[in-house]
Design a protein around this motif. Sequence first.
Motif, short mmCIF file in Angstrom:
data_model
loop_
_atom_site.label_atom_id
_atom_site.label_comp_id
_atom_site.label_asym_id
_atom_site.label_seq_id
_atom_site.Cartn_x
_atom_site.Cartn_y
_atom_site.Cartn_z
N LYS A 179 14.93 83.36 79.52
CA LYS A 179 14.48 81.96 79.45
C LYS A 179 15.54 81.10 78.78
O LYS A 179 16.32 81.59 77.95
N ARG A 180 15.54 79.82 79.16
CA ARG A 180 16.44 78.86 78.50
C ARG A 180 15.79 78.47 77.16
O ARG A 180 14.62 78.11 77.12
N ILE A 181 16.58 78.57 76.08
CA ILE A 181 15.98 78.33 74.77
C ILE A 181 16.66 77.21 73.99
O ILE A 181 16.17 76.81 72.94
N HIS A 182 17.79 76.73 74.48
CA HIS A 182 18.54 75.74 73.69
C HIS A 182 19.58 75.10 74.59
O HIS A 182 19.92 75.64 75.65
N SER A 183 20.09 73.97 74.17
CA SER A 183 21.21 73.34 74.85
C SER A 183 22.18 72.86 73.77
O SER A 183 21.75 72.21 72.81
N ILE A 184 23.46 73.20 73.93
CA ILE A 184 24.45 72.81 72.91
C ILE A 184 25.12 71.51 73.35
O ILE A 184 25.78 71.48 74.40
N PRO A 185 24.98 70.45 72.56
CA PRO A 185 25.67 69.20 72.91
C PRO A 185 27.13 69.26 72.47
O PRO A 185 27.42 69.61 71.33
N LYS A 186 28.04 68.98 73.40
CA LYS A 186 29.47 69.01 73.04
C LYS A 186 30.25 68.08 73.97
O LYS A 186 30.11 68.20 75.19
N ASN A 187 31.04 67.21 73.40
CA ASN A 187 31.89 66.29 74.18
C ASN A 187 31.11 65.59 75.30
O ASN A 187 31.57 65.52 76.45
N GLY A 188 29.92 65.12 74.97
CA GLY A 188 29.14 64.35 75.95
C GLY A 188 28.45 65.19 77.00
O GLY A 188 27.88 64.65 77.96
N LYS A 189 28.51 66.53 76.86
CA LYS A 189 27.85 67.41 77.84
C LYS A 189 26.81 68.27 77.13
O LYS A 189 26.86 68.41 75.90
N ASP A 190 25.93 68.86 77.91
CA ASP A 190 24.96 69.81 77.36
C ASP A 190 25.21 71.17 77.98
O ASP A 190 25.31 71.28 79.21
N TYR A 191 25.31 72.19 77.14
CA TYR A 191 25.56 73.56 77.60
C TYR A 191 24.33 74.41 77.32
O TYR A 191 24.09 74.80 76.16
N PRO A 192 23.54 74.74 78.36
CA PRO A 192 22.31 75.50 78.14
C PRO A 192 22.59 76.93 77.68
O PRO A 192 23.60 77.54 78.08
N VAL A 193 21.68 77.43 76.86
CA VAL A 193 21.78 78.79 76.30
C VAL A 193 20.51 79.55 76.68
O VAL A 193 19.41 79.02 76.58
N PHE A 194 20.68 80.81 77.11
CA PHE A 194 19.52 81.64 77.48
C PHE A 194 19.29 82.73 76.44
O PHE A 194 20.20 83.12 75.71
N LEU A 195 18.06 83.21 76.41
CA LEU A 195 17.75 84.47 75.72
C LEU A 195 17.25 85.44 76.78
O LEU A 195 16.28 85.15 77.49
N LEU A 196 17.93 86.58 76.89
CA LEU A 196 17.49 87.64 77.80
C LEU A 196 16.86 88.75 76.95
O LEU A 196 17.44 89.16 75.94
N THR A 197 15.67 89.18 77.34
CA THR A 197 15.05 90.32 76.64
C THR A 197 14.77 91.42 77.65
O THR A 197 14.55 91.16 78.84
N ALA A 198 14.79 92.67 77.18
CA ALA A 198 14.55 93.82 78.05
C ALA A 198 14.13 95.00 77.19
O ALA A 198 14.25 94.95 75.95
N ARG A 199 13.63 96.04 77.84
CA ARG A 199 13.19 97.27 77.14
C ARG A 199 13.91 98.47 77.71
O ARG A 199 14.24 98.53 78.88
N LYS A 200 14.11 99.48 76.86
CA LYS A 200 14.63 100.75 77.36
C LYS A 200 13.45 101.58 77.85
O LYS A 200 12.44 101.64 77.16
#
Length: 200
Positions: A179-200
């Motif tokens: 899921k997308r959990i955050h967006s980093i603002p930098k130099n007038g742009k937004d860089y989305p950040v995901f969190l991936l979860t999984a199980r063994k």
Amino acid sequence: MGADLFAHKAAGYEQEKRRTDVVTSIAEAILESVPLNQNMHLMDFGSGTGLLLERVATKVGKITAVDISPAMNARLEEKKPALPCELELMPVDLAEVIPQARFDGVISSMTLHHVENLPVVLSRLYTVIADKGFLALADLELEDGSFHDEADGVFHKGFDCRKIMKLVSVAGFKDVELKRIHSIPKNGKDYPVFLLTARK
Ligand SMILES: C[S@@+](CC[C@H](N)C(=O)[O-])C[C@H]1O[C@@H](n2cnc3c(N)ncnc32)[C@H](O)[C@@H]1O
């Protein structure tokens, strides 16, 4: 070992608010997505100065911090006495070394894009996670290459969400979610950040 690519960044690493903000969001998302308890031993892969692990340290018994950068490890070492859980520093390249310990889960923040051979490292993580243990990896979604001011040690311009989920499945993990959990603002742009979860 090659040059310490974070040598000139370590001292001021935590002074950028957008950097601490993203790790706060990542930690909150991990705490919402994965049940933690005091019996758990986690690995923080690419732990840096410890921004992520210090945000989950009250919830677990022990964290092993894996990082190849001596400069970042030195900053983390300074925090060790004040941390509320046991901390072990493991100054290794996870592409080269397989830790002996088995972990209840692996957490990681903004490290995957620095890993050249991702399939090898994901398969290492699968090996070191105990049965039914979890993976919680956060990083940039696909970007145009403008996020980093220096390209040294940056092997991926973020990740296509479907492709990274597939790579994690191929490494053997199940219940892969992202899921997308955050967006980093930098130099007038937004860089989305995901969190991936999984199980063994
Ligand atoms: C951008 S920093 C992120 C640090 C921290 N997780 C955070 O969010 O503040 C990436 C870290 O991953 C480490 N790293 C990159 N590749 C690695 C590898 N193959 N094995 C161990 N550490 C690695 C780097 O040395 C660096 O400290």
